[in-house]
Design an enzyme around this catalytic site. Structure first.
Site, PDB file in Angstrom:
ATOM      1  CD  GLN A 132      -2.531   1.115   2.749  1.00  0.00           C
ATOM      2  OE1 GLN A 132      -1.972   0.663   3.751  1.00  0.00           O
ATOM      3  NE2 GLN A 132      -3.761   1.567   2.770  1.00  0.00           N
ATOM      4  N   GLY A 133       0.717   2.080  -1.006  1.00  0.00           N
ATOM      5  CA  GLY A 133       1.520   3.301  -1.097  1.00  0.00           C
ATOM      6  C   GLY A 133       0.670   4.522  -0.766  1.00  0.00           C
ATOM      7  CB  SER A 135       2.629   6.764   4.680  1.00  0.00           C
ATOM      8  OG  SER A 135       1.545   6.445   5.512  1.00  0.00           O
ATOM      9  CD  GLU A 251      -4.902   0.315   6.564  1.00  0.00           C
ATOM     10  OE1 GLU A 251      -5.112   0.979   5.531  1.00  0.00           O
ATOM     11  OE2 GLU A 251      -3.856   0.403   7.234  1.00  0.00           O
TER      12      GLU A 251
HETATM   13  C1  LIG Z   1       4.492  -0.937  10.958  1.00  0.00           C
HETATM   14  C2  LIG Z   1       3.917   0.077  10.072  1.00  0.00           C
HETATM   15  C3  LIG Z   1       3.494  -0.289   8.822  1.00  0.00           C
HETATM   16  C4  LIG Z   1       2.980   0.643   7.949  1.00  0.00           C
HETATM   17  N1  LIG Z   1       2.606   0.231   6.721  1.00  0.00           N
HETATM   18  C5  LIG Z   1       2.199   1.151   5.834  1.00  0.00           C
HETATM   19  C6  LIG Z   1       1.903   0.762   4.509  1.00  0.00           C
HETATM   20  O1  LIG Z   1       1.982  -0.408   4.161  1.00  0.00           O
HETATM   21  N2  LIG Z   1       1.552   1.694   3.636  1.00  0.00           N
HETATM   22  C7  LIG Z   1       1.420   3.007   3.993  1.00  0.00           C
HETATM   23  O2  LIG Z   1       1.053   3.817   3.164  1.00  0.00           O
HETATM   24  N3  LIG Z   1       1.699   3.416   5.242  1.00  0.00           N
HETATM   25  C8  LIG Z   1       2.091   2.510   6.173  1.00  0.00           C
HETATM   26  N4  LIG Z   1       2.394   2.899   7.441  1.00  0.00           N
HETATM   27  C9  LIG Z   1       2.348   4.327   7.738  1.00  0.00           C
HETATM   28  C10 LIG Z   1       1.281   4.730   8.725  1.00  0.00           C
HETATM   29  O3  LIG Z   1       0.014   4.769   8.127  1.00  0.00           O
HETATM   30  C11 LIG Z   1       1.696   6.104   9.260  1.00  0.00           C
HETATM   31  O4  LIG Z   1       2.891   5.938   9.962  1.00  0.00           O
HETATM   32  C12 LIG Z   1       0.671   6.701  10.159  1.00  0.00           C
HETATM   33  O5  LIG Z   1      -0.486   7.042   9.443  1.00  0.00           O
HETATM   34  C13 LIG Z   1       1.192   7.949  10.893  1.00  0.00           C
HETATM   35  O6  LIG Z   1       1.761   8.867   9.997  1.00  0.00           O
HETATM   36  P1  LIG Z   1       3.220   9.471  10.274  1.00  0.00           P
HETATM   37  O7  LIG Z   1       4.142   8.330  10.478  1.00  0.00           O
HETATM   38  O8  LIG Z   1       3.513  10.443   9.205  1.00  0.00           O
HETATM   39  O9  LIG Z   1       3.101  10.218  11.663  1.00  0.00           O
HETATM   40  P2  LIG Z   1       2.624  11.730  11.894  1.00  0.00           P
HETATM   41  O10 LIG Z   1       1.373  11.963  11.129  1.00  0.00           O
HETATM   42  O11 LIG Z   1       3.767  12.648  11.657  1.00  0.00           O
HETATM   43  O12 LIG Z   1       2.280  11.675  13.436  1.00  0.00           O
HETATM   44  C14 LIG Z   1       3.239  11.921  14.491  1.00  0.00           C
HETATM   45  C15 LIG Z   1       2.498  11.958  15.829  1.00  0.00           C
HETATM   46  O13 LIG Z   1       1.541  13.027  15.790  1.00  0.00           O
HETATM   47  C16 LIG Z   1       0.249  12.557  16.044  1.00  0.00           C
HETATM   48  N5  LIG Z   1      -0.703  13.294  15.226  1.00  0.00           N
HETATM   49  C17 LIG Z   1      -0.617  13.619  13.923  1.00  0.00           C
HETATM   50  N6  LIG Z   1      -1.693  14.291  13.521  1.00  0.00           N
HETATM   51  C18 LIG Z   1      -2.498  14.405  14.613  1.00  0.00           C
HETATM   52  C19 LIG Z   1      -3.761  14.995  14.856  1.00  0.00           C
HETATM   53  N7  LIG Z   1      -4.462  15.618  13.892  1.00  0.00           N
HETATM   54  N8  LIG Z   1      -4.271  14.901  16.104  1.00  0.00           N
HETATM   55  C20 LIG Z   1      -3.602  14.280  17.105  1.00  0.00           C
HETATM   56  N9  LIG Z   1      -2.419  13.703  16.938  1.00  0.00           N
HETATM   57  C21 LIG Z   1      -1.866  13.770  15.696  1.00  0.00           C
HETATM   58  C22 LIG Z   1       0.276  11.087  15.686  1.00  0.00           C
HETATM   59  O14 LIG Z   1      -0.696  10.378  16.427  1.00  0.00           O
HETATM   60  C23 LIG Z   1       1.679  10.686  16.100  1.00  0.00           C
HETATM   61  O15 LIG Z   1       1.698  10.368  17.471  1.00  0.00           O
HETATM   62  C24 LIG Z   1       2.893   1.982   8.343  1.00  0.00           C
HETATM   63  C25 LIG Z   1       3.313   2.352   9.626  1.00  0.00           C
HETATM   64  C26 LIG Z   1       3.814   1.416  10.479  1.00  0.00           C
HETATM   65  C27 LIG Z   1       4.254   1.842  11.825  1.00  0.00           C
END
Ligand SMILES: Cc1cc2nc3c(=O)[nH]c(=O)nc-3n(C[C@H](O)[C@H](O)[C@H](O)COP(=O)(O)OP(=O)(O)OC[C@H]3O[C@@H](n4cnc5c(N)ncnc54)[C@H](O)[C@@H]3O)c2cc1C
Ligand SMILES: Cc1cc2nc3c(=O)[nH]c(=O)nc-3n(C[C@H](O)[C@H](O)[C@H](O)COP(=O)(O)OP(=O)(O)OC[C@H]3O[C@@H](n4cnc5c(N)ncnc54)[C@H](O)[C@@H]3O)c2cc1C
Lengths: 402, 374
Positions: A132-133, A135, A251
């Protein structure tokens, strides 16, 4: 609606029981992943791919998908029975989780006839692994801000940009890809499109990322003038956000239709209870400590409540006030519980909590520490708990937007 | 792995839930609840009469004795909806008294009293004593054979809910060195035997009962062979119905808070948009859903040996945690208004404390569960 003869169902489940009893490999001779998100070696990958294919061939995966696309054409109750059986026998997890649980149901729900014909069988047999692309390095929670570009060129789109945290990225043959086809729309969501994109083509490169557990499991993907066929567009150009939101419903499990199987070894509170009985502190079982006992009971109550919640959603009268409440809150409740439970388990191991996988003195080969570190995959992946709390607050309780 | 209980839901539960939801909403708006706080009786006799006409007082009374012959599982949705509207009246007390007789009474007692309870006379149980112990079978009050052939009672009971309107009080006593239960007709109580207690939940009417000098006929002793079973049954039944009242209250308390979070503006924004308030409210909601699931599992499995006890103790412990947290945050999230008597949050908080204090709080039940589960 199809009605299910309970006798047929019971016979099916008994067959499944026998099959899993006979076919589950107890010890493959190496450590198996606890979730589909931590497949880090080719050995693990090959083993799990063969296992999934075997389960599919036996009829215990995709049992409720239509026959013409490779499914079993049965009622969902049969798949549920098969899934119960594989859990009971502690079968290995299903590898192709993104295909089975979100791409597949999405295609069945919104895909064209060509898409279904082309992809569903390969998803079930594990021949085609999906990733899944969504993020990007800059945009995770703020998915609608995705910047990866896709520009139409004849019967192809030319893709440039980067996706990150891509689970199974290294092994995947296809990606469900959210990319920006129009950077100039007044609303950011309107410029996005959704693609079924091949991964094994020139211009697509994946770099493994090492996870906090020390293992490899996800990747960063780079697109450099990668040409993907326009036939892979899902829905209409510019309509990608709607498809992405539907994908997230699959999902997060708030919409049915998944092919079945299970993709993570659930934290079992009874195993942690067993640990609390085995561990000693100051010469006594750690479970003798009333605080430990109290906490242990709380975990058992919580596990029980999550299971009862699932049963209660089947009784419309008992969820009338918030019909979507339990499904939407379940990801939050389940993943956070699992994180806390694993952390508690490490504490139970006392001084040996300092050890990690590989150390012979580590309790249970370090599985608790590994499980705890891994449990963040579910509290972050698929939307973080904080985002999920916003969703529950806004969609279930009707609170104003943050 | 043990059977920890599962959800089942009967047609009768569904029908009662439906009717009770509407009835309690209509008959117990919070203005009425507040008016009844000032009332000596504490409930509206006309509404009590209506509840009788709806058949609610005889739900779990066997058909042979004028009831509907259903079970406590069907009383649960009614009590849940009453708790949701902070509705008052002796329904829980009377149901428990009927349970005492149905499980442990003699045929004669059942015939004499159960039909009257089904018709709408009130009754209650008196188990707690001034040692304030929650164990079902620690009893110090005495029943002794007296010269006149009657039973002379002695000792003190506390936290006897609804004793002021009860026609009968079923009290635990020690008789011939074993726990027993006696049926005390209100007429047998001398003046001054009941003292109204000041309790934290002002919607409740609770009494201390002085048994010194009270005497009853020997026929009023419940079947001594069943006393142990009956005491345990009452303990679990009381906790089940308490959990029902608490789950209903939790739901309402969250709704009340959410309404405020959607209307109150500070710093130019609706305060419900601040995650410092939104996220704990979601936590409260999650705890509520878990407590409600435990409640309906406990209702369904109540009569099952072993499983019933586990499910009920889990339900009470979960309800205690959920109600306390939701009501506590409700006060906080109402700001200065939350600190006032006018804010309904305090009504819920007080009721949650009342239930935790009666028949065992979360800590007590979890300690019991540890013994049952480990
Ligand atoms: C093991 C794993 C597998 C994954 N697999 C995939 C995948 O296959 N494909 C894919 O596309 N993505 C994948 N992801 C990505 C995942 O969807 C994102 O990591 C997740 O959505 C959080 O985005 P971010 O990492 O940019 O964190 P950020 O959005 O930068 O968040 C950082 C912190 O801020 C908090 N935060 C952010 N916005 C808000 C808000 N509005 N209110 C309150 N708190 C907030 C978050 O809760 C977090 O604690 C994966 C992640 C993990 C850990
Ligand atoms: C016992 C007592 C004595 C007092 N004495 C005095 C006095 O002598 N003189 C005087 O002038 N005042 C006094 N006050 C008032 C007190 O200062 C206010 O009640 C307090 O500042 C909160 O304001 P509010 O009641 O309007 O609540 P609100 O501001 O409406 O707050 C409601 C809820 O929203 C939360 N909230 C509000 N804004 C935000 C935000 N930006 N982020 C996160 N959460 C938010 C609050 O924490 C609260 O939980 C007193 C209050 C009490 C309880």
């Amino acid at each position: 609606m199809q009605t299910v003869d309970p006798k047929d169902l019971a016979a099916f489940e008994a067959d499944a029981d026998a099959w899993f009893n006979e076919n589950v490999v107890r010890d493959p001779g190496f450590m198996l992943p606890l979730t589909f998100m931590e497949v880090g070696t080719d050995q693990q990958f090959n083993f799990l791919r063969d296992w999934q294919n075997k389960v599919y061939e036996a009829g215990y995966l995709g049992a409720a998908w239509p026959k013409e696309y490779g499914g079993g054409g049965l009622d969902q109750a049969f798949q549920n029975a098969a899934t119960r059986a594989m859990r009971r026998h502690h079968g290995p997890i299903m590898l192709n989780a993104i295909g089975l649980n979100w791409t597949g149901p999405l295609l069945l729900n919104m895909g064209s006839e060509e898409h279904k014909k082309a992809h569903l069988k390969g998803i079930l047999s594990a021949e085609d692994i999906w990733c899944q692309g969504f993020s990007e390095p800059g945009n995770g929670s703020d998915l609608g801000n995705a910047q990866t570009r896709a520009v139409r060129d004849g019967d192809h789109y030319v893709v440039n940009g980067s996706k990150i945290w891509t689970t199974l990225g290294r092994y995947a043959k296809y990606m469900i890809l959210l990319a920006r086809t129009d950077p100039d729309t007044p609303k950011k969501y309107d410029g996005l499109s959704f693609f079924l994109a091949p991964m094994k083509i020139p211009g697509v490169e994946t770099n493994p990322i090492k996870k906090l557990t020390g293992e490899h499991g996800f990747t960063q993907t780079f697109f450099t003038d990668a040409r993907i066929p326009a036939t892979g567009l899902m829905g209409v150009e510019g309509g990608g956000w709607k498809v992405a939101m539907r994908t997230l419903e699959f999902e997060r499990g708030t919409r049915g239709g998944q092919a079945g199987g299970y993709v993570a070894v659930g934290s079992n509170a009874f195993e942690v209870l067993d640990l609390a009985k085995r561990m000693t502190r100051s010469g006594k079982p750690v479970l003798d400590d009333p605080q430990v006992a109290d906490q242990m009971v709380e975990f058992l109550m919580e596990i029980q409540a999550l299971s009862l919640n699932g049963q209660r959603t089947q009784v419309p009268n008992l969820v009338a006030d918030h019909p979507q409440g339990i499904p939407l809150a379940s990801k939050l409740m389940g993943t956070e519980m699992s994180r806390r439970l694993n952390e508690f388990a490490i504490r139970l191991t006392g001084a040996r909590g300092a050890y990690y996988v590989g150390e012979e003195e580590a309790v249970d080969r370090g599985v608790w520490a590994r499980a705890y570190l891994n449990s963040f995959s579910a509290t972050i992946g698929g939307g973080t708990s904080q985002i999920q709390a916003n969703i529950v607050g806004e969609h279930v309780l009707g609170l104003p937007k943050s | 792995m043990q059977d920890l209980g599962r959800i089942g839901f009967s047609e009768d539960q569904a029908a009662l839930l439906d009717v009770a939801t509407d009835f309690c909403l209509q008959r117990s708006p919070v203005s009425t609840v507040r008016r009844l706080i000032e009332d000596e009786l504490g409930h509206d006799p006309a509404v009590w009469k209506e509840m009788g006409e709806l058949g609610w007082l005889g739900i779990a009374i066997p058909e042979d004795f004028g009831g509907s012959g259903l079970s406590l599982a069907e009383v649960v949705p009614v009590v849940e909806q009453m708790g949701r509207r902070l509705m008052t009246g002796p329904l829980i007390s009377a149901t428990l008294a009927a349970q005492a007789l149905a499980v442990g009474g003699t045929e004669a007692q059942k015939l004499a009293v159960l039909p009257r309870l089904a018709e709408g006379l009130a009754a209650t149980i008196a188990l707690a004593e001034p040692d304030f112990d929650w164990e079902a079978d620690t009893v110090a009050c005495q029943a002794q054979d007296a010269a006149d052939g009657k039973l002379a009672l002695s000792g003190q009971k506390v936290l006897v809910a609804d004793a002021g309107v009860a026609q009968w009080i079923i009290a635990s006593v020690r008789y011939q060195d074993a726990p027993a239960l006696v049926l005390i007709p209100a007429a047998a109580l001398p003046a001054g035997a009941l003292r109204r207690e000041t309790v934290i939940d002002e919607t409740r009417r609770s009494f201390a009962l002085n048994l010194d000098g009270v005497s009853v006929s020997k026929q009023d002793l419940l079947d001594p062979a069943l006393a142990g079973t009956t005491l345990m049954h009452l303990h679990l039944a009381a906790n089940l119905l308490a959990a029902a009242d608490m789950v209903g209250g939790t739901q309402s308390c969250i709704d009340y808070t959410v309404d405020y979070l959607k209307t109150r503006v500070q710093f130019g924004k609706l305060i419900g948009s601040y995650q410092a308030l939104k996220h704990p409210t979601v936590d409260a909601y999650c705890k509520y859903e878990q407590a409600r699931s435990h409640l309906y599992a406990a209702a369904h499995c109540f009569g099952e040996q072993g499983t019933g006890e586990i499910a009920v103790r889990m339900a009470k412990a979960a309800a205690d945690a959920a109600y306390s947290f939701a009501a506590d945050r409700a006060i906080q999230f109402h700001g200065g208004f939350g600190f006032t008597y006018d804010c309904d949050a305090q009504l819920y908080r007080r009721r949650a404390i009342w239930h935790a204090a009666n028949y065992g709080d979360a800590g007590f039940h979890k300690a019991k569960l540890a013994r049952l589960l480990f």
